[in-house]
Design a protein around this motif. Structure first.
Motif, mmCIF file in Angstrom:
data_model
loop_
_atom_site.group_PDB
_atom_site.id
_atom_site.type_symbol
_atom_site.label_atom_id
_atom_site.label_comp_id
_atom_site.label_asym_id
_atom_site.label_seq_id
_atom_site.Cartn_x
_atom_site.Cartn_y
_atom_site.Cartn_z
ATOM 1 N N MET A 139 -8.322 -19.302 -0.586
ATOM 2 C CA MET A 139 -7.639 -18.506 0.687
ATOM 3 C C MET A 139 -8.830 -17.873 1.491
ATOM 4 S SD MET A 139 -4.889 -15.260 0.439
ATOM 5 C CE MET A 139 -6.072 -13.850 -0.648
ATOM 6 N N ILE A 140 -8.649 -17.870 2.929
ATOM 7 C CA ILE A 140 -9.649 -17.286 3.544
ATOM 8 C C ILE A 140 -9.254 -16.013 4.439
ATOM 9 C CG2 ILE A 140 -11.148 -19.172 3.929
ATOM 10 C CD1 ILE A 140 -9.944 -19.656 6.754
ATOM 11 N N PHE A 141 -10.082 -14.864 4.685
ATOM 12 C CA PHE A 141 -9.865 -13.942 5.709
ATOM 13 C C PHE A 141 -10.850 -13.936 6.840
ATOM 14 C CE2 PHE A 141 -7.388 -10.615 3.562
ATOM 15 C CZ PHE A 141 -6.332 -11.671 3.017
ATOM 16 N N ASP A 142 -10.488 -13.898 7.958
ATOM 17 C CA ASP A 142 -11.497 -13.850 8.735
ATOM 18 C C ASP A 142 -11.462 -12.480 9.894
ATOM 19 O OD1 ASP A 142 -13.797 -15.730 9.606
ATOM 20 O OD2 ASP A 142 -13.138 -15.488 11.536
ATOM 21 N N ALA A 143 -12.482 -11.874 10.080
ATOM 22 C CA ALA A 143 -12.497 -10.399 10.716
ATOM 23 C C ALA A 143 -12.826 -10.660 12.102
ATOM 24 C CB ALA A 143 -13.274 -9.560 10.018
ATOM 25 N N LYS A 144 -12.130 -9.895 12.969
ATOM 26 C CA LYS A 144 -12.495 -9.941 14.245
ATOM 27 C C LYS A 144 -12.522 -8.798 14.975
ATOM 28 C CE LYS A 144 -12.264 -14.504 14.809
ATOM 29 N NZ LYS A 144 -13.596 -15.195 14.696
ATOM 30 N N SER A 176 0.082 -18.378 -1.133
ATOM 31 C CA SER A 176 0.903 -17.647 -1.831
ATOM 32 C C SER A 176 1.106 -18.049 -3.330
ATOM 33 C CB SER A 176 2.129 -17.422 -0.811
ATOM 34 O OG SER A 176 2.834 -18.855 -0.895
ATOM 35 N N THR A 177 0.622 -19.460 -3.260
ATOM 36 C CA THR A 177 0.939 -19.938 -4.792
ATOM 37 C C THR A 177 -0.145 -20.071 -5.605
ATOM 38 O OG1 THR A 177 0.447 -22.176 -4.088
ATOM 39 C CG2 THR A 177 2.778 -21.530 -3.893
ATOM 40 N N CYS A 178 -1.102 -19.251 -4.874
ATOM 41 C CA CYS A 178 -2.578 -19.384 -5.803
ATOM 42 C C CYS A 178 -2.919 -18.426 -6.872
ATOM 43 C CB CYS A 178 -3.901 -19.259 -4.828
ATOM 44 S SG CYS A 178 -4.011 -17.817 -4.119
ATOM 45 N N ASN A 183 -2.614 -5.308 -4.295
ATOM 46 C CA ASN A 183 -2.234 -3.969 -4.286
ATOM 47 C C ASN A 183 -1.446 -3.516 -3.203
ATOM 48 O OD1 ASN A 183 -0.940 -1.966 -6.200
ATOM 49 N ND2 ASN A 183 -2.676 -0.667 -5.303
ATOM 50 N N GLU A 184 -2.463 -2.631 -2.601
ATOM 51 C CA GLU A 184 -1.863 -2.130 -1.210
ATOM 52 C C GLU A 184 -1.926 -2.979 -0.150
ATOM 53 O OE1 GLU A 184 -4.625 0.891 -0.380
ATOM 54 O OE2 GLU A 184 -4.130 1.964 -2.252
ATOM 55 N N LEU A 185 -2.665 -4.184 -0.305
ATOM 56 C CA LEU A 185 -2.592 -5.172 0.760
ATOM 57 C C LEU A 185 -1.766 -6.577 0.171
ATOM 58 C CD1 LEU A 185 -6.448 -5.456 1.265
ATOM 59 C CD2 LEU A 185 -4.849 -4.056 2.502
ATOM 60 N N ALA A 186 -0.488 -6.016 -0.429
ATOM 61 C CA ALA A 186 -0.004 -7.314 -0.963
ATOM 62 C C ALA A 186 0.644 -8.131 0.048
ATOM 63 C CB ALA A 186 1.420 -6.674 -1.706
ATOM 64 N N THR A 187 1.105 -7.324 1.362
ATOM 65 C CA THR A 187 1.722 -8.163 2.522
ATOM 66 C C THR A 187 0.474 -9.066 3.000
ATOM 67 O OG1 THR A 187 1.282 -6.203 3.720
ATOM 68 C CG2 THR A 187 3.665 -6.692 2.980
ATOM 69 N N CYS A 188 -0.635 -8.993 2.611
ATOM 70 C CA CYS A 188 -1.848 -9.718 3.474
ATOM 71 C C CYS A 188 -1.873 -11.119 2.606
ATOM 72 C CB CYS A 188 -2.898 -8.896 3.330
ATOM 73 S SG CYS A 188 -2.709 -7.435 4.577
ATOM 74 N N LEU A 189 -1.226 -11.273 1.667
ATOM 75 C CA LEU A 189 -1.580 -12.517 0.987
ATOM 76 C C LEU A 189 -1.303 -13.644 1.670
ATOM 77 C CD1 LEU A 189 -2.372 -13.553 -2.223
ATOM 78 C CD2 LEU A 189 0.098 -13.870 -2.475
ATOM 79 N N GLY A 190 -2.238 -14.325 1.989
ATOM 80 C CA GLY A 190 -2.268 -15.537 3.022
ATOM 81 C C GLY A 190 -3.543 -15.599 3.594
ATOM 82 N N ASN A 191 -3.813 -16.920 4.498
ATOM 83 C CA ASN A 191 -4.960 -16.775 5.415
ATOM 84 C C ASN A 191 -4.914 -16.047 6.404
ATOM 85 O OD1 ASN A 191 -6.018 -19.289 3.713
ATOM 86 N ND2 ASN A 191 -4.617 -20.248 4.678
ATOM 87 N N SER A 209 3.525 -20.474 11.852
ATOM 88 C CA SER A 209 3.284 -22.054 12.127
ATOM 89 C C SER A 209 1.861 -22.395 12.074
ATOM 90 C CB SER A 209 3.976 -22.531 13.431
ATOM 91 O OG SER A 209 3.111 -22.061 14.591
ATOM 92 N N HIS A 210 0.781 -21.555 11.881
ATOM 93 C CA HIS A 210 -0.474 -21.990 11.914
ATOM 94 C C HIS A 210 -0.872 -21.687 10.625
ATOM 95 C CE1 HIS A 210 -2.085 -22.828 16.173
ATOM 96 N NE2 HIS A 210 -0.781 -22.181 16.292
ATOM 97 N N SER A 211 0.029 -21.440 9.392
ATOM 98 C CA SER A 211 -0.378 -20.983 8.234
ATOM 99 C C SER A 211 -1.311 -19.644 8.335
ATOM 100 C CB SER A 211 -1.174 -22.263 7.621
ATOM 101 O OG SER A 211 -0.297 -23.289 7.634
ATOM 102 N N LEU A 212 -0.950 -18.770 9.099
ATOM 103 C CA LEU A 212 -1.767 -17.554 9.116
ATOM 104 C C LEU A 212 -0.758 -16.420 9.040
ATOM 105 C CD1 LEU A 212 -4.162 -18.565 12.071
ATOM 106 C CD2 LEU A 212 -4.989 -18.173 9.749
ATOM 107 N N LYS A 213 -1.791 -15.222 8.831
ATOM 108 C CA LYS A 213 -1.070 -13.944 9.121
ATOM 109 C C LYS A 213 -2.111 -13.250 9.963
ATOM 110 C CE LYS A 213 1.104 -13.606 4.404
ATOM 111 N NZ LYS A 213 2.500 -13.069 4.709
ATOM 112 N N ALA A 214 -1.816 -12.566 10.794
ATOM 113 C CA ALA A 214 -2.118 -11.796 11.799
ATOM 114 C C ALA A 214 -2.398 -10.160 11.373
ATOM 115 C CB ALA A 214 -2.054 -11.738 13.112
ATOM 116 N N VAL A 215 -3.390 -9.605 10.758
ATOM 117 C CA VAL A 215 -3.499 -8.196 10.376
ATOM 118 C C VAL A 215 -4.138 -7.191 11.488
ATOM 119 C CG1 VAL A 215 -3.804 -6.537 8.610
ATOM 120 C CG2 VAL A 215 -3.397 -8.954 8.017
ATOM 121 N N GLU A 216 -3.171 -6.434 12.241
ATOM 122 C CA GLU A 216 -3.847 -5.787 13.181
ATOM 123 C C GLU A 216 -3.897 -4.212 12.631
ATOM 124 O OE1 GLU A 216 -1.347 -5.930 16.412
ATOM 125 O OE2 GLU A 216 0.479 -4.809 15.492
ATOM 126 N N HIS A 217 -5.072 -3.578 13.436
ATOM 127 C CA HIS A 217 -5.260 -2.106 13.286
ATOM 128 C C HIS A 217 -5.871 -2.038 11.777
ATOM 129 C CE1 HIS A 217 -1.649 -1.454 16.232
ATOM 130 N NE2 HIS A 217 -2.840 -1.718 16.766
#
Lengths: 228, 301
Positions: A139-144, A176-178, A183-191, A209-217
């Protein structure tokens, strides 16, 4: 006027000290007239995201620090770099004590092509080597980082495509299958694309559709929101 | 009538009063047999105390005597012998000028050079304003003399200048570029300082304070959440790059904590603006004086 002058003097001498890194004597806001700045690359924000994720993982895992070598023992590179000799963390299963996965910062990852994407945060398989390939990535996270105080600023479409392209280059299967548990970031499971500003769009299906989640703020003292 | 600054570091004062070491006379050594100093000229003394430069005394010149010629020193005599062998002329002789001082009184209010720098027309080395005074004496524009005499402050220019010159040089340059784009000019003389202050506030907030808050956030995560992680020494955590110099997040975050402890919301900008309003009369005087002088951004190396 003397009270004001005293205050200005105190403030500016503190700002002078704070705005320049104490060791390298480089500006905290290095001026780059290239694209980089516009594209929201910022090692300080990326590192904040990394540590916040690690903090969250502690609820479900034992963490262990793997020091780097030489100057990199406890110091992280500011830009993407090879994994060898750089510090990273491993997450151990709390009941078995076995390594569950590795969490690396800005590690370059090999692909089948002449391209080594370096996501800001990569979750790698427990046995991933010092020269990881796309097969090691869970899984990857990228910060902007958005350099603004205005709420109107959001990440650009190009940044969104950039992360989407990395996910594609690394051929990451559905995270999501890995088996990684937040815990608090449970909703962030994904790229994820993490940003301190606003997400590129609010359309859940499009982001998905891009197999991504966008996490704002995703920022100090703010409540984040997940799109996708 | 001339207005002068005597730099106490570079000349000799023969004080006639033990309570006032700037009474009596000053001695100026020069290759010139005549100096542009006359009876009735007014002066300020600049003194250096450790790293601080201050205008300590002011007064009037009451006597200018004919200079005496100083005998050659040993090293000058040796040099003359060398010159003679090479058929070069001897070194110039030094004249000693004795200038009698009167009505000397101390300056006490707002007399630090670093604070006055942005209110003096002759200064353009804002970070090292003493560079303008590295001689036994120099002439001052009359308004500058008055500014020092009364300890007057151009609040808008001082606030703006001290802030911009406290951030790294590369950022001063970037700010200048952005301001050029904002006002579509390289000539900022006509842009009011209050507008410049707003623009500077945004620049510092976005480039430094925002990152400072994240650094403080990192420090909190390290100290409160991650300090127990096996093998991790949280105070050692930081960044390095190809040049091998190391920066600790902890140390730098502490600097920002100190900054935010003094002023959490960058209220200093509003305070400077309020200071401008309450200093109305002097600000108007300075606006006229500095009409042809641009923003005090020091980009000297």
């Amino acid at each position: 006027m003397s009270a004001l002058l005293k205050e200005i003097n105190e403030y500016t001498s503190k700002l002078e000290k704070a705005s320049l890194w104490h060791g390298s004597e480089k500006s905290l806001a290095e001026v780059e007239l290239e694209k980089a700045k516009k594209f929201g690359e910022d090692y300080i924000y990326e590192f904040y995201c990394y540590l916040r994720i690690l903090s969250d993982l502690q609820h479900k895992y034992h963490l262990r620090f793997v020091p780097g070598s030489g100057v990199f023992t406890f110091k992280f590179p500011k830009a993407p770099a090879a994994k060898k000799g750089k510090p990273y963390f491993i997450a151990l299963d709390q009941s078995t004590g076995k390594i569950a996965f590795q969490i690396c910062a800005a590690t370059e990852i090999g692909t089948n092509y002449k391209r080594s994407p370096a996501p800001d945060i990569s979750f790698q398989k427990p046995d991933a080597s010092d020269t990881p390939t796309f097969k090691d990535v869970l899984m990857i996270f990228d910060a902007k980082f958005i350099r603004s105080t205005s709420d109107k600023d959001k990440i650009g479409l190009a940044q969104f495509y950039y992360v989407s392209g990395m996910v594609r280059d690394l051929q990451i299967a559905d995270p999501s299958t890995c088996g990684i548990e937040f815990n608090e970031l449970a909703t962030c499971l994904g790229n994820c694309i993490l940003t301190n500003g606003d997400a590129h769009c609010q359309e859940h299906d499009y982001v998905k559709s891009h197999s991504l989640k966008a996490v704002e703020h995703f920022d100090v003292g703010k409540t984040f929101k997940v799109i996708g | 009538m001339n207005h002068l600054v005597f730099n106490a570091t570079y000349l000799t004062v023969n004080n006639t009063s033990t309570s006032n070491r700037f009474s009596g006379s000053v001695e100026i050594k020069s290759e010139l047999d005549s100096l542009p100093i006359d009876i009735g000229d007014q002066y300020h003394f600049l003194e250096q105390k450790k790293k601080t430069y201050l205008f300590s005394h002011t007064g009037v010149i009451e006597k200018v005597t004919d200079p005496s010629i100083l005998p050659y020193t040993d090293s000058e005599l040796r040099k003359n012998e060398e010159n003679a062998a090479k058929k070069l002329p001897p070194v110039k002789q030094t004249y000693l000028h004795r200038i009698g001082l009167a009505e000397t009184r101390p300056l006490t209010d707002n007399n630090l050079l670093a604070d006055l720098a942005y209110s003096l027309k002759l200064v353009y080395r804002y970070i090292k304003p003493h560079k303008h005074f590295e001689s036994q004496f120099r002439k001052l524009p009359r308004p500058d003399f008055e500014t020092i005499n009364k300890g007057m402050l151009y609040v808008a220019r001082t606030g703006f200048g001290k802030l911009i010159n406290s951030i790294p040089r590369e950022n001063r340059l970037e700010f200048t570029l952005l301001a050029m784009k904002e006002w579509n000019t390289i000539d900022f003389r006509k842009v009011p300082y209050l507008e410049g202050l707003d623009f500077l506030q945004a620049y510092i907030s976005q480039n430094f304070l925002q990152k400072g808050r994240i650094l403080v956030g990192i420090k909190e995560l390290l100290s409160e959440r991650l300090s127990q992680v096996g093998g991790l020494q949280v105070q050692q955590v930081g960044f390095t790059d190809s040049d091998g110099k190391e920066d600790n997040v902890y140390t730098q975050a502490t600097y920002f904590e100190e900054l935010f402890a003094q002023d959490d919301n960058f209220d200093i900008i509003a305070k400077i603006k309020a200071g401008v309003v309450s200093n109305e009369e002097d600000e108007a005087r300075f606006q006229k004086l500095f009409k042809s002088i641009t923003w005090p951004i020091d980009v000297s190396i």
